[in-house]
Design a protein around this motif. Structure first.
Motif, PDB file in Angstrom:
ATOM      1  N   ARG A  23      20.748  47.169  24.958  1.00 62.64           N
ATOM      2  CA  ARG A  23      20.782  46.785  26.484  1.00 62.64           C
ATOM      3  C   ARG A  23      21.858  45.843  26.791  1.00 62.64           C
ATOM      4  N   ASP A  24      22.197  45.685  28.011  1.00 64.31           N
ATOM      5  CA  ASP A  24      23.331  44.669  28.614  1.00 64.31           C
ATOM      6  C   ASP A  24      22.103  43.331  28.997  1.00 64.31           C
ATOM      7  N   ASP A  25      21.142  42.976  28.260  1.00 67.85           N
ATOM      8  CA  ASP A  25      20.223  41.946  28.529  1.00 67.85           C
ATOM      9  C   ASP A  25      21.012  40.575  27.876  1.00 67.85           C
ATOM     10  N   PRO A  26      20.718  39.389  28.272  1.00 67.07           N
ATOM     11  CA  PRO A  26      21.229  38.386  27.941  1.00 67.07           C
ATOM     12  C   PRO A  26      20.038  37.696  26.528  1.00 67.07           C
ATOM     13  N   VAL A  27      19.641  38.558  25.946  1.00 63.63           N
ATOM     14  CA  VAL A  27      18.746  38.448  25.025  1.00 63.63           C
ATOM     15  C   VAL A  27      19.222  37.996  23.546  1.00 63.63           C
ATOM     16  N   PRO A  28      19.118  37.161  22.796  1.00 61.54           N
ATOM     17  CA  PRO A  28      19.491  36.947  21.353  1.00 61.54           C
ATOM     18  C   PRO A  28      19.347  38.134  20.377  1.00 61.54           C
ATOM     19  N   ARG A  29      20.314  38.330  19.710  1.00 66.99           N
ATOM     20  CA  ARG A  29      20.137  39.339  18.553  1.00 66.99           C
ATOM     21  C   ARG A  29      18.789  38.794  17.822  1.00 66.99           C
ATOM     22  N   VAL A  30      17.925  39.756  17.568  1.00 69.54           N
ATOM     23  CA  VAL A  30      16.881  39.308  16.715  1.00 69.54           C
ATOM     24  C   VAL A  30      16.748  40.116  15.268  1.00 69.54           C
ATOM     25  N   LEU A  31      16.594  39.389  14.275  1.00 71.12           N
ATOM     26  CA  LEU A  31      16.347  39.906  13.117  1.00 71.12           C
ATOM     27  C   LEU A  31      14.844  39.438  12.565  1.00 71.12           C
ATOM     28  N   PRO A  32      14.208  40.776  12.813  1.00 70.81           N
ATOM     29  CA  PRO A  32      12.692  40.358  12.651  1.00 70.81           C
ATOM     30  C   PRO A  32      12.402  40.901  11.419  1.00 70.81           C
ATOM     31  N   ALA A  33      11.235  40.348  10.897  1.00 76.45           N
ATOM     32  CA  ALA A  33      10.426  40.845   9.717  1.00 76.45           C
ATOM     33  C   ALA A  33       9.355  41.856   9.921  1.00 76.45           C
ATOM     34  N   GLY A  34       8.934  41.996  11.202  1.00 74.73           N
ATOM     35  CA  GLY A  34       7.684  42.687  11.751  1.00 74.73           C
ATOM     36  C   GLY A  34       6.474  41.895  11.526  1.00 74.73           C
ATOM     37  N   ALA A  35       5.531  42.410  10.827  1.00 70.58           N
ATOM     38  CA  ALA A  35       4.598  41.656  10.322  1.00 70.58           C
ATOM     39  C   ALA A  35       4.606  41.086   8.804  1.00 70.58           C
ATOM     40  N   ALA A  36       4.309  39.838   8.867  1.00 70.59           N
ATOM     41  CA  ALA A  36       4.267  39.203   7.303  1.00 70.59           C
ATOM     42  C   ALA A  36       3.147  39.811   6.388  1.00 70.59           C
ATOM     43  N   PHE A  37       3.229  39.774   5.302  1.00 73.01           N
ATOM     44  CA  PHE A  37       2.014  40.356   4.423  1.00 73.01           C
ATOM     45  C   PHE A  37       1.466  39.076   3.719  1.00 73.01           C
ATOM     46  N   TYR A  38       0.138  38.990   3.909  1.00 77.23           N
ATOM     47  CA  TYR A  38      -0.496  37.993   3.319  1.00 77.23           C
ATOM     48  C   TYR A  38      -1.842  38.704   2.324  1.00 77.23           C
ATOM     49  N   ARG A  39      -2.522  37.806   1.549  1.00 75.03           N
ATOM     50  CA  ARG A  39      -3.723  38.325   0.750  1.00 75.03           C
ATOM     51  C   ARG A  39      -4.930  38.285   1.555  1.00 75.03           C
ATOM     52  N   GLN A  40      -5.502  39.500   1.710  1.00 81.03           N
ATOM     53  CA  GLN A  40      -6.730  39.629   2.357  1.00 81.03           C
ATOM     54  C   GLN A  40      -7.682  38.427   2.344  1.00 81.03           C
ATOM     55  N   GLY A  41      -8.297  38.150   3.270  1.00 78.37           N
ATOM     56  CA  GLY A  41      -9.317  36.805   3.277  1.00 78.37           C
ATOM     57  C   GLY A  41      -8.514  35.451   3.172  1.00 78.37           C
ATOM     58  N   ARG A  42      -7.297  35.395   3.150  1.00 83.79           N
ATOM     59  CA  ARG A  42      -6.584  34.022   3.087  1.00 83.79           C
ATOM     60  C   ARG A  42      -5.767  33.846   4.149  1.00 83.79           C
ATOM     61  N   TYR A  43      -5.103  32.856   4.322  1.00 83.25           N
ATOM     62  CA  TYR A  43      -4.079  32.287   5.383  1.00 83.25           C
ATOM     63  C   TYR A  43      -3.169  33.267   5.658  1.00 83.25           C
ATOM     64  N   GLY A  44      -2.838  33.482   6.900  1.00 82.65           N
ATOM     65  CA  GLY A  44      -1.482  34.306   7.627  1.00 82.65           C
ATOM     66  C   GLY A  44      -1.859  35.368   8.544  1.00 82.65           C
ATOM     67  N   ARG A  45      -3.323  35.360   8.870  1.00 83.45           N
ATOM     68  CA  ARG A  45      -3.523  36.261  10.154  1.00 83.45           C
ATOM     69  C   ARG A  45      -2.790  36.503  11.238  1.00 83.45           C
ATOM     70  N   PHE A  46      -2.264  35.130  11.723  1.00 85.31           N
ATOM     71  CA  PHE A  46      -1.515  35.206  12.744  1.00 85.31           C
ATOM     72  C   PHE A  46      -0.262  35.468  12.936  1.00 85.31           C
ATOM     73  N   VAL A  47       0.344  35.776  11.434  1.00 81.71           N
ATOM     74  CA  VAL A  47       1.817  36.002  11.252  1.00 81.71           C
ATOM     75  C   VAL A  47       1.807  37.408  10.699  1.00 81.71           C
ATOM     76  N   GLY A  48       0.801  38.090  10.143  1.00 83.51           N
ATOM     77  CA  GLY A  48       0.892  39.457   9.543  1.00 83.51           C
ATOM     78  C   GLY A  48      -0.264  40.250   9.425  1.00 83.51           C
TER      79      GLY A  48
END
Length: 183
Positions: A23-48
């Motif tokens: 689009r013709d928006d002044p938004v920076p190009r984003v190189l995303p990871a989507g959701a990160a991966f973390y071990r169930q029951g451990r730290y990381g819920r807020f990013v993945g």
């Protein structure tokens, strides 16, 4: 800002921003990871999203890599740091074999790997598995820094959040020894 890297969003906002590139928006190009991966029951819920084991991790990587908007695979290789102790107090989230299989798969699928990790053990494991970048890397020793240099890896130490906690230690609830570790 012309380009930004976003390494963990379980809600998909980073992927939606990547959709805006045409689009013709002044938004920076984003190189995303989507959701990160973390071990169930451990730290990381807020990013993945959680995975139960190495097989589930590799299945998640295959799904993520199939999305053309995903530029990175982010692995939460270690848990949170303990500023009071000045260390990572839990073991790495994935075994060396699981990390290696995940990194190899991501690379085979054309994706780079960012490893969220701190502590010498976690950083060493991520580097030896072949991660492309180390995110955070708090509380590592000189040997780990030398390893990063020998492997020519990018290290994103994210000083700002730690600096704020050091600068406002009393408000954050840190005592003098913790403040010294933050420094």
């Amino acid at each position: 800002i012309g380009t930004m890297r976003d390494l963990g969003d379980p809600l998909g906002v980073n992927l939606a921003l990547a959709d805006r590139e045409d689009r013709d928006d002044p938004v920076p190009r984003v190189l995303p990871a989507g959701a990160a991966f973390y071990r169930q029951g451990r730290y990381g819920r807020f990013v993945g999203r959680p995975v139960a084991d190495g097989d589930a991790l590799c299945a998640g990587i295959r799904r993520a890599a199939a999305d053309p908007r995903v530029h990175w695979i982010k692995l939460v290789a270690t848990g949170i740091i303990d500023f009071r102790k000045g260390a990572v107090t839990s073991p790495p989230q994935f075994s060396p074999g699981e990390l290696k299989a995940a990194v190899d798969l991501a690379h085979d699928l054309g994706k780079r790997v960012a490893a969220h990790c701190s502590g010498t053990e976690g950083v060493r494991a991520a580097v030896e598995a072949g991660a492309d970048t180390i995110e955070h890397g708090y509380f590592i020793d000189r040997a780990a820094v030398d390893l990063l240099c020998r492997k020519h890896l990018a290290w994103t130490p994210t000083f700002a959040p730690v600096h704020v906690q050091w600068r406002h230690a009393l408000v954050c609830g840190w005592d003098a020894p913790a403040r010294d570790r933050l420094r």
